[in-house]
Design an enzyme around this catalytic site. Sequence first.
Site, PDB file in Angstrom:
ATOM      1  CG  ASN A 196      25.397 -17.775 -18.673  1.00 30.31           C
ATOM      2  OD1 ASN A 196      26.147 -18.567 -19.263  1.00 30.31           O
ATOM      3  ND2 ASN A 196      24.178 -18.113 -18.255  1.00 30.31           N
ATOM      4  CG  PHE A 239      28.815 -26.346 -21.270  1.00 30.13           C
ATOM      5  CD1 PHE A 239      27.870 -25.820 -20.397  1.00 30.13           C
ATOM      6  CD2 PHE A 239      28.382 -27.296 -22.193  1.00 30.13           C
ATOM      7  CE1 PHE A 239      26.535 -26.224 -20.440  1.00 30.13           C
ATOM      8  CE2 PHE A 239      27.058 -27.704 -22.249  1.00 30.13           C
ATOM      9  CZ  PHE A 239      26.126 -27.168 -21.377  1.00 30.13           C
ATOM     10  CB  SER A 246      23.440 -24.926 -21.815  1.00 29.11           C
ATOM     11  OG  SER A 246      23.409 -25.083 -20.435  1.00 29.11           O
ATOM     12  CG  ASN A 249      25.398 -19.655 -23.576  1.00 32.40           C
ATOM     13  OD1 ASN A 249      24.918 -18.804 -24.322  1.00 32.40           O
ATOM     14  ND2 ASN A 249      25.173 -19.667 -22.273  1.00 32.40           N
ATOM     15  CB  THR A 250      27.104 -25.942 -26.085  1.00 30.05           C
ATOM     16  OG1 THR A 250      27.889 -25.613 -24.949  1.00 30.05           O
ATOM     17  CG2 THR A 250      27.807 -27.023 -26.892  1.00 30.05           C
ATOM     18  CE  LYS A 258      19.213 -26.235 -15.589  1.00 34.70           C
ATOM     19  NZ  LYS A 258      20.287 -25.708 -14.763  1.00 34.70           N
ATOM     20  CB  THR A 296      13.402 -23.921 -17.483  1.00 36.69           C
ATOM     21  OG1 THR A 296      13.558 -22.530 -17.065  1.00 36.69           O
ATOM     22  CG2 THR A 296      11.979 -24.284 -17.559  1.00 36.69           C
ATOM     23  CG  ASN A 297      19.726 -24.355 -18.859  1.00 33.83           C
ATOM     24  OD1 ASN A 297      20.321 -23.320 -18.560  1.00 33.83           O
ATOM     25  ND2 ASN A 297      20.343 -25.509 -19.013  1.00 33.83           N
ATOM     26  N   GLY A 309      16.988 -15.264 -13.983  1.00 34.79           N
ATOM     27  CA  GLY A 309      16.523 -14.331 -12.967  1.00 34.79           C
ATOM     28  C   GLY A 309      15.071 -13.959 -13.153  1.00 34.79           C
TER      29      GLY A 309
HETATM   30  C1  LIG Z   1      26.222 -17.556 -15.077  1.00 37.12           C
HETATM   31  C2  LIG Z   1      25.353 -18.773 -15.218  1.00 37.12           C
HETATM   32  C3  LIG Z   1      25.930 -19.994 -15.545  1.00 37.12           C
HETATM   33  C4  LIG Z   1      25.129 -21.136 -15.694  1.00 37.12           C
HETATM   34  N1  LIG Z   1      25.708 -22.337 -15.998  1.00 37.12           N
HETATM   35  C5  LIG Z   1      24.936 -23.443 -16.100  1.00 37.12           C
HETATM   36  C6  LIG Z   1      25.524 -24.696 -16.392  1.00 37.12           C
HETATM   37  O1  LIG Z   1      26.728 -24.834 -16.527  1.00 37.12           O
HETATM   38  N2  LIG Z   1      24.679 -25.769 -16.525  1.00 37.12           N
HETATM   39  C7  LIG Z   1      23.329 -25.671 -16.351  1.00 37.12           C
HETATM   40  O2  LIG Z   1      22.631 -26.680 -16.464  1.00 37.12           O
HETATM   41  N3  LIG Z   1      22.750 -24.490 -16.058  1.00 37.12           N
HETATM   42  C8  LIG Z   1      23.530 -23.388 -15.925  1.00 37.12           C
HETATM   43  N4  LIG Z   1      22.939 -22.195 -15.622  1.00 37.12           N
HETATM   44  C9  LIG Z   1      21.465 -22.132 -15.440  1.00 37.12           C
HETATM   45  C10 LIG Z   1      21.079 -22.201 -13.973  1.00 37.12           C
HETATM   46  O3  LIG Z   1      21.451 -23.424 -13.397  1.00 37.12           O
HETATM   47  C11 LIG Z   1      19.559 -22.020 -13.797  1.00 37.12           C
HETATM   48  O4  LIG Z   1      18.909 -23.158 -14.319  1.00 37.12           O
HETATM   49  C12 LIG Z   1      19.018 -20.779 -14.509  1.00 37.12           C
HETATM   50  O5  LIG Z   1      19.897 -19.693 -14.352  1.00 37.12           O
HETATM   51  C13 LIG Z   1      17.625 -20.372 -14.005  1.00 37.12           C
HETATM   52  O6  LIG Z   1      17.628 -20.130 -12.629  1.00 37.12           O
HETATM   53  P1  LIG Z   1      17.796 -18.642 -11.986  1.00 37.12           P
HETATM   54  O7  LIG Z   1      16.788 -17.763 -12.638  1.00 37.12           O
HETATM   55  O8  LIG Z   1      17.596 -18.859 -10.506  1.00 37.12           O
HETATM   56  O9  LIG Z   1      19.192 -18.214 -12.286  1.00 37.12           O
HETATM   57  C14 LIG Z   1      23.728 -21.046 -15.484  1.00 37.12           C
HETATM   58  C15 LIG Z   1      23.165 -19.810 -15.144  1.00 37.12           C
HETATM   59  C16 LIG Z   1      23.960 -18.680 -14.997  1.00 37.12           C
HETATM   60  C17 LIG Z   1      23.316 -17.373 -14.632  1.00 37.12           C
END
Ligand SMILES: Cc1cc2nc3c(=O)[nH]c(=O)nc-3n(C[C@H](O)[C@H](O)[C@H](O)COP(=O)(O)O)c2cc1C
Length: 337
Positions: free
Chosen positions: A116, A120, A185, A187-188, A221, A249-250, A270
């Site tokens: 993604n 934000f 994150s 993406n910012t 985070k 982690t993020n 994932g």
């Molecule tokens: C579509 C998408 C949007 C996300 N948006 C945020 C966000 O706004 N803030 C944040 O701290 N993490 C965000 N994340 C990260 C998730 O909270 C998580 O930390 C990360 O995806 C790893 O976990 P996972 O493998 O179970 O997805 C986002 C992840 C995805 C896939």
Amino acid sequence: MKNSYERFIRPLLFSLDAETAHHFTITLLRHGSKFDLALRALKAFQPSPKPKALFGLNFPNPIGLAAGLDKNGVAIPAWAALGFGFIEVGTVTAKAQPGNPRPRIFRLPEQQALINRLGFNNDGADAIAERLRQLRRSGRWPAVPVGINIGKSRATPLEQATDDYLYSFRLLRELADYVTLNVSSPNTPGLRELQDPKRLSELLQAIGREPRAATKPILVKVSPDLSSTELEAVLAACEENAVAGVIATNTTLDHSSIPPALDEEGGLSGAPLREKSTALLREIVGKSSIPVIASGGIFDAKSAMEKFQAGAQLVQLYTGFVYRGPRLLREIIEAEK
Ligand SMILES: Cc1cc2nc3c(=O)[nH]c(=O)nc-3n(C[C@H](O)[C@H](O)[C@H](O)COP(=O)(O)O)c2cc1C
């Protein structure tokens, strides 16, 4: 064997573009959050309790909703009804912002991953604070801890990041059980530079100077892409400033496991993130006594156990929930017994 979400609901959702499917689901859960009958129906998925106390809070079970799924906090009662032991709203920024142009969420089913670059997109701290206040007044505020994850507005220069975070913190802290500072994150532009020890200390000190700051657990985070040296400096800044916990982690910018033809710009989450994220978790637990919430690649009981065995106190789901559905909660909790 596939569960009923995987057999019936996922094919429908996956026939839509990823962001449309997300909006559809959130809209259903947002409406469901207003009706006791709908909430009762969602409770069919609830796992049995597995209480855990941390940060002075009581978690009915250790599995939370990761930030990003409900950025605007519109479906909090529904997440609690589904059985999440805590819910992290956000990322919320001081200013409302549209995020990056679409398409900006990509599924990689073969890899059990998402990429993604949302950037934000959210309604902004004022609107979200008002929504959460209304939810509290409505009597539908859930019995599980609710965290609020805050980040920097895109339009705010990095040099003014602290004021931007403070704006959201002041508005939202009374409404949250804990506050997460998202400095990871991808993406910012520039956001991850806030993990630089000098900038992070400045932010944490400013938050610490706020009246009654010590009464609210503050979490940080972190990115899975930190080097060992960078991580040590982040942990030192967290310890010096009485940070209650770290979320590890993020998403990652390491796309080496993704075939080039499928690759997209953005944060990868994932299954391909699992190992890297667990490695960072192990490093944190080895170097610090700060409690850790693990997030990254939890898809089943085994990957959740991996996080707990590595020392995580709590875990959070995002991508695994998209692929496996609400049954994943029960699957993890039953395996933990
Ligand atoms: C579509 C998408 C949007 C996300 N948006 C945020 C966000 O706004 N803030 C944040 O701290 N993490 C965000 N994340 C990260 C998730 O909270 C998580 O930390 C990360 O995806 C790893 O976990 P996972 O493998 O179970 O997805 C986002 C992840 C995805 C896939």
